[in-house]
Design a protein around this motif. Structure first.
Motif, PDB file in Angstrom:
ATOM      1  N   UNK A 186       0.308   1.529   0.546  1.00 29.02           N
ATOM      2  CA  UNK A 186       1.155   0.456   0.548  1.00 29.02           C
ATOM      3  C   UNK A 186       0.077  -0.808  -0.064  1.00 29.02           C
ATOM      4  N   UNK A 187       0.908  -0.954  -1.233  1.00 24.76           N
ATOM      5  CA  UNK A 187       0.188  -2.512  -1.858  1.00 24.76           C
ATOM      6  C   UNK A 187       0.961  -3.644  -1.676  1.00 24.76           C
ATOM      7  N   UNK A 188       0.158  -4.892  -2.071  1.00 28.72           N
ATOM      8  CA  UNK A 188       0.942  -6.003  -1.757  1.00 28.72           C
ATOM      9  C   UNK A 188       2.377  -6.056  -2.306  1.00 28.72           C
ATOM     10  N   UNK A 189       2.725  -5.634  -3.327  1.00 27.40           N
ATOM     11  CA  UNK A 189       3.987  -5.660  -4.109  1.00 27.40           C
ATOM     12  C   UNK A 189       4.812  -4.705  -3.548  1.00 27.40           C
ATOM     13  N   UNK A 190       4.568  -3.528  -2.932  1.00 26.47           N
ATOM     14  CA  UNK A 190       5.573  -2.667  -2.517  1.00 26.47           C
ATOM     15  C   UNK A 190       5.723  -2.943  -1.022  1.00 26.47           C
ATOM     16  N   UNK A 191       4.688  -3.643  -0.347  1.00 31.86           N
ATOM     17  CA  UNK A 191       4.697  -4.025   1.120  1.00 31.86           C
ATOM     18  C   UNK A 191       5.670  -5.465   1.113  1.00 31.86           C
ATOM     19  N   UNK A 192       5.789  -6.255   0.168  1.00 32.00           N
ATOM     20  CA  UNK A 192       6.566  -7.515   0.096  1.00 32.00           C
ATOM     21  C   UNK A 192       8.148  -6.873   0.015  1.00 32.00           C
ATOM     22  N   UNK A 193       8.189  -5.852  -0.992  1.00 33.74           N
ATOM     23  CA  UNK A 193       9.402  -5.490  -1.154  1.00 33.74           C
ATOM     24  C   UNK A 193      10.116  -4.598  -0.096  1.00 33.74           C
ATOM     25  N   UNK A 194       9.430  -4.039   0.978  1.00 39.36           N
ATOM     26  CA  UNK A 194       9.761  -3.421   2.167  1.00 39.36           C
ATOM     27  C   UNK A 194      10.150  -4.462   3.233  1.00 39.36           C
ATOM     28  N   UNK A 195       9.002  -5.193   3.279  1.00 35.40           N
ATOM     29  CA  UNK A 195       9.081  -6.100   4.300  1.00 35.40           C
ATOM     30  C   UNK A 195      10.302  -7.092   4.148  1.00 35.40           C
ATOM     31  N   UNK A 196      10.645  -7.382   2.922  1.00 36.79           N
ATOM     32  CA  UNK A 196      11.705  -8.530   2.820  1.00 36.79           C
ATOM     33  C   UNK A 196      12.968  -7.658   3.299  1.00 36.79           C
ATOM     34  N   UNK A 197      12.929  -6.352   2.696  1.00 43.42           N
ATOM     35  CA  UNK A 197      14.256  -5.564   3.045  1.00 43.42           C
ATOM     36  C   UNK A 197      14.543  -5.604   4.632  1.00 43.42           C
ATOM     37  N   UNK A 198      13.480  -5.467   5.307  1.00 39.26           N
ATOM     38  CA  UNK A 198      13.439  -5.227   6.853  1.00 39.26           C
ATOM     39  C   UNK A 198      13.666  -6.666   7.332  1.00 39.26           C
TER      40      UNK A 198
END
Length: 230
Positions: A186-198
């Motif tokens: 999990x990188x910064x960009x993928x984490x931002x995408x996931x956490x925002x969706x959650x």
């Protein structure tokens, strides 16, 4: 508006407290981007230099291919790479899919066209009078190449910063071949995408702040190198 302010406050708390999940994504980004930019430079810069400095048959075709790859969508690159390293692909036996190695490989494929195309352009557009002056010294081929690289060092550093900026901000390839696995890929960009969706805006904001700081640093470096090159 309140949830935005709360998210910003919580983001600072996460960063200040050294939240493990947050810093895991930051570390993964720094590791993959650093390794991939080194390999991309070792492969791409010599190719780009040869395309820009030497005149040979097929050079224009190679430039066209690198320019085309430069404009290729990142998800398309991710799909191609996924097909090759998946269990049914020709390189599936290597077990690269959903690992940091896959993320690094994807970032190399993303940055290579940038480094090749921009390096070739920088070398090709070098002041002709300057180039003729270097050639008039009758240096050996190796020393001549080193001299050209030295004279173009600031412009080439802009190429490096541009490629690194794209690597750090990329999300499509990292998501597809890395799998966005917590604590591992999990990188910064993928984490931002996931956490925002959650709906986890605090972590998303915290990581976005780090990403913006990195992007600002890259752009500041580009601006500085351009100023030195004048």
């Amino acid at each position: 508006m309140g949830f935005i302010l709360d998210g910003i406050v919580q983001a600072f708390v996460l960063l200040y407290s050294g939240n493990e999940e947050t810093y895991s994504a930051i570390n993964a980004t720094l590791i993959t981007s650093s390794i991939s930019i080194v390999f991309s430079l070792l492969i791409g810069m010599p190719i780009g230099f040869c395309l820009g400095f030497y005149k040979f048959k097929g050079a224009k075709t190679l430039k066209l291919l690198s320019d085309t790859a430069l404009a290729m969508p990142t998800v398309a690159i991710g799909l191609i790479l996924y097909a090759f390293i998946s269990s049914r692909g020709p390189f599936g036996f290597m077990g690269l899919l959903f690992t940091l190695k896959a993320v690094i490989l994807g970032q190399i494929f993303l940055s290579l066209p940038i480094i090749i195309s921009l390096t070739a352009s920088v070398v090709e557009n070098m002041d002709k009078k300057h180039l003729l002056t270097i050639k008039s010294y009758q240096l050996s081929s190796f020393k001549q190449v080193l001299t050209v690289l030295y004279e173009l060092r600031y412009s080439l550093m802009v190429v490096v910063a541009t490629a690194y900026g794209r690597i750090v901000a990329e999300v499509g390839v990292a998501m597809m071949v890395g799998g966005n696995i917590k604590w591992f890929t999990r990188t910064i960009t993928t984490a931002v995408s996931l956490e925002t969706n959650k709906g986890e805006f605090a972590m998303g904001i915290a990581l976005s702040m780090v990403l913006i700081a990195m992007a600002f640093g890259v752009n500041l470096a580009i601006h500085a190198f351009k100023r030195f090159d004048k």
